[in-house]
Design an enzyme around this catalytic site. Structure first.
Site, short mmCIF file in Angstrom:
data_model
loop_
_atom_site.label_atom_id
_atom_site.label_comp_id
_atom_site.label_asym_id
_atom_site.label_seq_id
_atom_site.Cartn_x
_atom_site.Cartn_y
_atom_site.Cartn_z
N ASP A 88 -26.97 21.40 -6.08
CA ASP A 88 -25.59 21.20 -5.65
C ASP A 88 -24.60 21.93 -6.54
OD1 ASP A 88 -26.76 19.45 -3.83
OD2 ASP A 88 -26.41 17.70 -5.10
N HIS B 299 -22.22 18.13 1.45
CA HIS B 299 -22.57 17.20 0.38
C HIS B 299 -21.50 16.12 0.30
CE1 HIS B 299 -24.57 15.83 -3.25
NE2 HIS B 299 -23.38 15.72 -3.81
N CYS C 15 19.95 -13.56 22.66
CA CYS C 15 20.21 -12.21 23.16
C CYS C 15 21.07 -12.20 24.41
CB CYS C 15 18.89 -11.48 23.41
SG CYS C 15 17.76 -12.38 24.48
#
Length: 923
Positions: free
Chosen positions: A164, A128, A728
């Protein structure tokens, strides 16, 4: 009438399956969900002894029935189970004949009699789609959204004679996102996790470990299936409540209102977090404030002053249009088809005919849904068109928007021509009048082809280092945003157009993106200057110029990635063939630094895309703006949704999540060694994802006394001060031969004094501000450490007295090998000079290599033999001889030792984003 697909029970071929604690199951249900549950239960070794489903519709069997019939499993197609409350005898006998020990009901829509429910040894379990006891009933998913629940989920429970209300076996939950729809919840969680849970529940029962937890009455709700007349919108509510009502009714039955005397149904609602865009007012019955028809959709207003947007509208005659076209809905001209498009239309007509088998002839007026098609047929139509029309990617919405065949073909043709692409992108810019132009900067996360706020709404300020002012507030990506971006990239790779695109077409898109970068280079360079402090003229040439070159270079590689054939010993006499294929890895993460925001993006992402991967890129937190502008240009270039995703934010949050994410197959990083080590560790622990790292450097530059001194001075300064030293491969330490040392230092200082420090947008500026305040402070501390240790500060070492983060170019001499300056990278405009004895080649080489870093290096000498010897002995990924900083898109770039591993640029960079597959076949 009872239809039975197989007259005899078939024994399952079990192979190596272990039947210990396995059950005989009856599956009662239908749909793709039921089919997947069936398949997974069979794989786990359970024996499905019967499938009870619904009769064929228009000659087409339900997916669960199709799968079971293919396996030879008995299939019973029942129009009903009972008449006047009593079980049909024939049905009961058919059911009892299979001898099930457990009934499994995945998404069953029929009412099953209790004597059937209770018949098996273990009873019956049902899936469900809600967290019971909340939202009992058939519209549970819809009511989860309508009620604004923050959690959704599903329950597997034991069937009883209530609605349910049976005991809970297990439950699973997920967060409801602000703009989730029923389809989104179903596809993301309820479907995949529900299948797993059903299989888990069956095994728990087989093992005797399944709980029976009574449902509490507290919090129990039941809301029936909404009828159209009950789905009318009540306008005196907040924007969020209106949004929940509309999305909860999307697609059935559809929330509606009255506009100009007719019922208009709204689809595709989302909350509007940004400023309301301009539009044309639209009066809506009952609404206190008119809506606005904008280029992006219909904006609606709640009683709290907040807004939502609706994407599509449907009229009473079933016609659906984009909401943005409300005032021009009847003005769309008919597109004349080319010969190639006529062929596509013919193929699509055949597909329609196959689906609508009950329709004798598909005509222009044939309506897909009025001819009996269901939502499952929409999925089939979209998939068949993708398979048979060259990978044409449609959404289910395209079918709902054009239900008549003629209209559908017109929509397809416009999509093929790309007429709908640019209109889909909504960009909420921050605009600035600067550098004699209007600069328009996106500032939101870019996920799945759309700019969007961070999930939690958080932002942060990005700062202009020239004066310390705030440029704008940028979305601060959360973990949810990272996961969304990865999911979008994964979907684009596995299911989208990109994954099916041929290599040459991929290259065409990359060439187009390179052209757009070049067309917008002045704006991009201006943004780099504002956000990173890059000198504008340098940004034009390097930051942007090399980015353009990089994309063009790798665009040319797209259709040239090849494997090889390999002769193997077994090739005779069995006629075996072995070959290799180079394949993309999948979703790649890229994390870039702040010194060259766009260029670092290009170095990694161009190779990544050329190899056929999709990507999630995190720019540096302090420099996100050109990456987000790049995202905008990628859409204009035609890149499909989800291929490129940009998530600004912190490395500790977003970056860490990328390194840990199980769906990412490669991570490319440029940054510090310390962070690189952490990333590598996380990548290994998570899923052993491939890694490439470009990390810290302390690049030595050796200047011999036989050099061309003018060039050595000029190049040596560039090696240190290029891009403010935020480079870098900057020469972290210069070794100058003793006999020319003093003259070299004197001439360097003379040249520094000529440098103009100032506004990076001034064309005469040589030296701009450092990237951000914290970095400037770190550089000043670096200089203080040098002075304390006894190095000689010859020039600079101070902050420039002006607004912003400016530092004087700095020169240190008398730097000894044990000093902090000699060992650690500054990443700034600081020249560190050590002298070496005349002729001591091996001695200076030993000193140059006495570092854990190995990114770059350089040597200046006129003696070619000496140059070759030194370049051979230097332990670095790159050696420059009588030059420096001369990188090229065709030359591999990367370090050794603690400067990392893996290559950017050149053919070798492609291998970082490819995997090799070996195939051996016998023929």
């Amino acid at each position: 009438m009872l239809w039975r697909g197989s007259q005899a029970l078939r024994r399952f071929s079990t192979g190596q399956v272990n039947f210990k604690n396995k059950l005989k199951l009856a599956l009662i249900g239908q749909s793709l969900f039921g089919q997947e549950v069936y398949s997974q239960l069979c794989k786990e070794g359970h024996r499905v002894v019967g499938v009870f489903t619904v009769p064929d519709k228009d000659g087409k069997a339900d997916p669960l029935a199709l799968a079971a019939e293919k396996d030879g499993t008995p299939v019973f197609k029942l129009p009903r189970w009972r008449v006047k409350g009593k079980t049909i005898k024939e049905v009961a006998e058919a059911y009892e004949s299979v001898g099930a020990e457990l009934n499994v009901l995945p998404f069953c829509t029929q009412f099953i009699p209790m004597d059937i429910i209770d018949s098996p040894k273990h009873g019956s379990i049902i899936y469900h789609p809600s967290l019971l006891p909340s939202h009992r009933g058939a519209s549970a998913i819809n009511w989860t959204l309508i009620m604004g629940d923050k959690k959704a989920g599903f329950s597997v429970f034991w069937a009883d004679d209530g609605l349910d209300t049976g005991p809970i076996l297990l439950q699973r939950s997920c967060d409801v996102e602000p703009n989730d729809t029923v389809d989104a919840l179903y596809n993301r969680f309820l479907f995949p996790e529900g299948i797993k849970a059903m299989v888990e529940a069956v095994q728990l029962i087989a093992d005797g470990k399944a709980p029976r937890i009574p449902q509490p009455e507290e919090g129990a709700t039941y809301e029936g299936i909404q009828k159209k007349e009950n789905a009318e919108i009540s306008w005196d509510q907040s924007a969020e409540v209106l949004h929940n009502w509309i999305r909860g009714h999307d697609k059935v039955p559809g929330a509606w209102t009255e506009i100009n005397g007719q019922m208009v149904t709204f689809y595709g609602s989302s909350l509007l977090k940004n400023a309301v865009p301009p539009g044309e007012p639209l009066e809506i019955k009952g609404a206190k404030k008119p809506g606005l028809v904008t280029k992006n959709g219909l904006v609606l207003f709640g009683n709290d002053g907040k807004a939502l947007m609706v994407r599509n509208l449907q009229f009473e005659d079933g016609r659906m249009i984009p909401a943005s076209q409300y005032f021009s809905a009847g003005e769309t001209s008919v597109v004349e088809l080319t010969a190639e498009e006529v062929k596509v239309a013919g193929t699509i007509k055949v597909i329609w005919a196959g689906i609508l088998s009950n329709v004798p002839v598909i005509e222009d007026s044939t309506d897909f849904f009025k001819s009996g098609a269901s939502s499952m047929d929409v999925v089939r139509l979209v998939e068949e068109i993708r398979q048979k029309c060259g990978g044409l990617q449609l959404q289910n919405e395209d079918v709902y928007m054009a239900t008549k065949f003629e209209d559908f073909i017109q929509r397809i043709v416009r999509k093929l021509r790309g007429e709908d692409q640019e209109a889909e992108l909504v960009v909420d810019y921050v605009s600035k009048e600067v550098n004699e132009m209007t600069v328009k900067m996106p500032y939101q996360c870019f996920i799945n082809g759309q700019f969007t706020d961070a999930d939690d709404g958080k932002t942060y300020e990005t700062i202009n280092p020239t004066d310390g002012s705030t440029i704008c507030k940028v979305s601060y990506a959360s973990l949810v945003d990272v996961d969304k971006a990865v999911a979008a990239a994964k979907d684009a790779f596995e299911k989208g157009e990109w994954g099916r695109m041929n290599a040459r077409e991929r290259g065409r898109l990359m060439y187009r993106l390179a052209d757009l970068l070049e067309e917008n280079q002045e704006e991009l360079a201006t943004i780099e200057a504002l956000d990173s402090g890059a000198v504008y003229t340098l940004a034009l040439k390097t930051h942007i110029g090399m980015s353009v070159q990089t994309f063009r270079y790798f665009a040319g590689w797209c259709d040239k990635i090849q494997g090889s054939t390999i002769p193997i010993n077994q090739a005779r006499p069995n006629r075996n063939l072995t070959f290799t294929k180079k394949e993309p890895l999948g979703v790649c993460a890229i994390i870039i630094p702040w010194n060259y925001p766009l260029m670092m993006l290009a170095w990694k992402s161009a190779a990544c895309l050329a190899a056929g991967n999709t990507l999630v890129l995190k720019p540096a937190q302090v420099t996100p703006l050109t990456a987000l502008k790049f995202a905008e240009l990628s859409v204009k270039a035609g890149f499909p949704k989800g291929v490129i995703n940009i998530i600004p934010g912190s490395g500790g949050l977003a970056g860490q999540r990328l390194s840990e994410h199980p769906d990412i197959r490669k991570l490319g990083f440029t940054g510090s060694t310390a962070i690189g080590k952490q990333i590598m560790k996380s990548c290994a622990v998570s899923n052993l994802k491939k890694v490439s790292l470009e990390l810290g450097g302390k690049s030595p530059l050796i200047i011999f006394n036989d050099c061309e001194l003018d060039k050595a001075v000029r190049m040596g300064m560039g090696a240190v001060f290029f891009n403010k030293g935020e480079n870098c491969i900057a020469a972290g330490r210069l070794f100058v031969e003793e006999s020319i040392h003093d003259e070299f230092v004197t001439r360097v200082v003379e040249e520094i004094k000529k440098m103009k420090i100032g506004d990076p947008l001034d064309r005469s500026t040589d030296h701009g501000p450092q990237n951000h305040q914290a970095h400037l402070e770190k550089l000043l501390q670096y200089c203080e450490a040098g002075v304390k240790e006894g190095a000689t500060l010859v020039y600079g070492g101070r902050q420039v007295h002006r607004p912003g983060f400016f530092m004087e170019p700095t020169v240190f001499t008398d730097v000894e090998d044990h000093m902090y300056l000699a060992k650690e990278e500054s990443f700034g405009p600081i020249m560190v000079i050590s002298k070496f004895q005349n002729g001591d080649i091996d001695g200076v080489l030993q000193r140059a290599n006495n570092t854990e870093y190995g990114l770059a290096s350089g040597v200046f000498t006129r003696d070619i033999s000496k140059a070759m010897y030194v370049s051979e002995k230097l332990e670095a990924g790159t050696v420059f001889v009588n030059t420096y900083n001369k990188t090229d898109v065709a030359a591999p770039f990367g370090g050794v030792k603690q400067s990392g591993f893996g290559k950017d640029l050149g053919e070798e960079a492609l291998n970082e984003y490819l995997k090799t597959k070996t195939v051996t076949l016998e023929y």
